[in-house]
Design an enzyme around this catalytic site. Structure first.
Site, short mmCIF file in Angstrom:
data_model
loop_
_atom_site.label_atom_id
_atom_site.label_comp_id
_atom_site.label_asym_id
_atom_site.label_seq_id
_atom_site.Cartn_x
_atom_site.Cartn_y
_atom_site.Cartn_z
N GLY A 58 13.17 48.10 88.24
CA GLY A 58 11.83 47.80 88.76
C GLY A 58 11.43 46.33 88.78
O GLY A 58 10.25 46.04 88.87
N TRP A 60 11.94 44.12 91.18
CA TRP A 60 11.37 43.75 92.48
C TRP A 60 9.95 44.32 92.58
O TRP A 60 9.05 43.68 93.11
CB TRP A 60 12.24 44.27 93.64
CG TRP A 60 13.46 43.42 93.88
CD1 TRP A 60 14.06 42.59 92.97
CD2 TRP A 60 14.22 43.31 95.09
NE1 TRP A 60 15.14 41.98 93.54
CE2 TRP A 60 15.27 42.40 94.83
CE3 TRP A 60 14.13 43.88 96.34
CZ2 TRP A 60 16.22 42.06 95.82
CZ3 TRP A 60 15.07 43.55 97.32
CH2 TRP A 60 16.09 42.64 97.05
N ASP A 113 13.87 55.45 93.73
CA ASP A 113 15.23 55.29 93.18
C ASP A 113 15.76 56.65 92.75
O ASP A 113 14.99 57.57 92.46
CB ASP A 113 15.22 54.34 91.97
CG ASP A 113 16.63 53.76 91.72
OD1 ASP A 113 16.86 52.59 92.07
OD2 ASP A 113 17.50 54.48 91.16
N ASP A 129 16.74 60.39 96.54
CA ASP A 129 17.94 59.80 97.11
C ASP A 129 17.60 59.28 98.51
O ASP A 129 17.21 60.07 99.38
CB ASP A 129 19.01 60.90 97.18
CG ASP A 129 20.32 60.39 97.75
OD1 ASP A 129 20.36 59.27 98.30
OD2 ASP A 129 21.32 61.14 97.65
N ASP A 174 17.40 47.04 97.55
CA ASP A 174 18.38 46.33 96.72
C ASP A 174 19.45 47.33 96.28
O ASP A 174 20.02 47.22 95.20
CB ASP A 174 17.64 45.74 95.50
CG ASP A 174 18.49 44.76 94.71
OD1 ASP A 174 19.47 44.24 95.27
OD2 ASP A 174 18.18 44.53 93.52
N LYS A 214 20.17 44.41 100.56
CA LYS A 214 21.40 43.87 99.99
C LYS A 214 22.60 44.29 100.86
O LYS A 214 22.65 45.42 101.34
CB LYS A 214 21.58 44.44 98.58
CG LYS A 214 22.67 43.70 97.80
CD LYS A 214 23.29 44.52 96.70
CE LYS A 214 22.44 44.93 95.54
NZ LYS A 214 22.28 43.93 94.50
C1 LIG Z 1 20.77 46.69 91.67
S1 LIG Z 1 19.84 48.09 91.24
C2 LIG Z 1 18.27 47.69 91.88
C3 LIG Z 1 17.53 46.70 91.05
C4 LIG Z 1 16.08 46.60 91.42
N1 LIG Z 1 15.91 45.99 92.72
C5 LIG Z 1 15.29 45.79 90.42
O1 LIG Z 1 14.85 44.73 90.78
O2 LIG Z 1 15.13 46.25 89.29
C6 LIG Z 1 20.44 49.26 92.39
C7 LIG Z 1 19.73 50.60 92.35
O3 LIG Z 1 20.13 51.35 93.47
C8 LIG Z 1 19.91 52.71 93.11
N2 LIG Z 1 20.54 53.62 94.08
C9 LIG Z 1 21.86 53.71 94.38
N3 LIG Z 1 22.05 54.68 95.29
C10 LIG Z 1 20.83 55.19 95.59
C11 LIG Z 1 20.36 56.22 96.47
N4 LIG Z 1 21.22 56.91 97.23
N5 LIG Z 1 19.04 56.50 96.51
C12 LIG Z 1 18.18 55.81 95.73
N6 LIG Z 1 18.55 54.83 94.90
C13 LIG Z 1 19.86 54.52 94.82
C14 LIG Z 1 20.52 52.78 91.72
O4 LIG Z 1 20.04 53.92 91.03
C15 LIG Z 1 20.05 51.45 91.13
O5 LIG Z 1 18.91 51.63 90.35
#
Ligand SMILES: C[S@@+](CC[C@H](N)C(=O)[O-])C[C@H]1O[C@@H](n2cnc3c(N)ncnc32)[C@H](O)[C@@H]1O
Length: 388
Positions: A58, A60, A113, A129, A174, A214
């Protein structure tokens, strides 16, 4: 790696803890904003409605909350504002501070997320998802609870076919999968997340809106750039200074959303269409994407496709793709004087390492840790074997 060793090797990890960010990613968003003015606050471009995809833990969302809801500034912008205040001095200083910290009105931020996210004030969080069609109605309802009766949530068959009544100004993603270490596979899964995010963005963005996501700069990333260019006026690739130079990670920054034109005959079929030939024309006249949110179907190219298919962006035919690939500008963000993400820094001798602000709530390795504990800790198994 020990905590303080990581503090030494990763200045942004240390700074995140010191400045109360849940993750070091906060600096990436702040540095991208410095370059692209993502959170514009002057009319008519003022940003008040934002979707943060793949948002856990969280950081961002924290940036969004502090900039939009509380009216704070960060990075170079904060420094410039401070400097301006110092030059003006006196009563004017007080007056200007009030103006600068004025929170924006009618802010709406929705964060999604797969992982549960510890709540943040003023932010609607959803555990879902982003690649699944059922997330579309959930997002629409979270953005405008009054516009969609609760019976529509969670059901793809009730996905509204009209454009969203109160579109959003900015969509962020992200998203990153759990990395396998197999580069091609990781890049492929990452691109699927990007397409899912774009699919949602196309459904909820206002014309002129922005999309930041990203990417990993793999072999065929220029194809993604070309696809993005069909629905955005301007596409750039940003590399914030807080993202390690050694990593393939970068961010596409897409500005000036141009909603795709829905082909009339297709529109009449409505969202329930399972046609394999659903075609939506991009502003460049290119065959583009299928998206239930603007009247297309979340179809696959297989004739047996149904609305239960995962959301994916489908090019309608390879012959409709641009002939030549398009290369966007690559822009480094963040001051050169900022910390170098690839460098190690000496820490003062009396340095005390801080705990992370927000430890993961449900990390994928949680079960493994529990099992190891049940077995008597790290050496439990070895002990057992020796004792037998
Ligand atoms: C790099 S982290 C994000 C960090 C976030 N932007 C922050 O600032 O805290 C990547 C996130 O992508 C989520 N993620 C991956 N695949 C996903 C999906 N299919 N649906 C939702 N979230 C997903 C992961 O659970 C993870 O929390």
């Amino acid at each position: 790696m020990g905590k303080s060793s990581k503090d030494k090797r990763d200045a942004y990890y240390r700074l995140a803890k010191e400045q109360n960010w849940r993750a070091r990613s906060a600096f990436k968003l702040i540095q991208i904003d410095e370059q692209f003015d993502l959170f514009a606050h002057s009319e008519p471009e003022s940003v008040t409605r934002v979707v943060d995809l793949c948002a856990a833990p969280g950081s961002w969302s924290q940036v969004l909350s502090r900039v939009l809801i509380k009216g704070e500034s960060f990075g170079r912008r904060a420094w410039e504002e401070k400097r301006r205040r110092e030059l003006r001095e006196g009563e004017e200083e007080e007056e200007e501070e009030q103006i600068l910290l004025k929170p924006r009105k009618n802010v709406k931020i929705v964060a999604i997320d797969l992982q549960p996210m510890t709540p943040l004030e003023g932010i609607t969080t959803l555990k879902a998802d982003i690649t699944h069609p059922s997330t579309i109605p959930l997002l629409l309802k979270a953005l405008d609870p009054d516009a969609y009766p609760s019976s529509t949530s969670g059901s793809t068959s009730s996905t509204p076919s009209l454009r969203h009544p109160h579109p959003v100004d900015l969509v962020l993603s992200d998203g990153a999968p759990d990395v396998t270490g197999l580069h091609d596979l990781d890049i492929y899964i990452q691109s699927q997340l990007l397409y899912a995010a774009l699919n949602l963005a196309i459904g909820v963005l206002r014309p002129g809106g922005k999309f930041v996501a990203k990417i990993f700069r793999g072999r065929d990333v220029d194809l993604i750039y070309a696809q993005l260019k069909t629905v955005f006026e301007k596409v750039s690739v940003a590399k914030p200074r807080s993202s390690r130079a050694s990593s393939l990670e970068a961010f596409v920054v897409c500005e000036g959303f141009r909603p795709p034109v829905v082909v009339e005959s297709e529109k009449q079929q409505g969202v329930e269409s399972t046609s394999a030939t659903t075609t939506t024309q991009g502003p460049d006249g290119l065959g583009l994407l299928s998206n239930p949110l603007f009247g297309g179907a979340a179809s696959s190219s297989s004739p047996s496709s149904s609305s239960n298919q995962p959301i994916g962006i489908q090019t309608t035919s390879t012959s409709t793709m641009p002939n030549s690939r398009w290369i966007p500008p690559f822009i480094a963000c963040g001051d050169l004087s900022a910390w170098d993400a690839d460098a190690s820094y000496e820490l003062p001798p009396d340095y005390v390492s801080l705990d992370p602000v927000q430890p993961p709530t449900a990390p994928p390795y949680k079960k493994a840790l529990e099992r190891r504990r049940e077995m008597g800790g790290m050496y439990g198994k070895t002990k057992g074997v020796v004792g037998e």
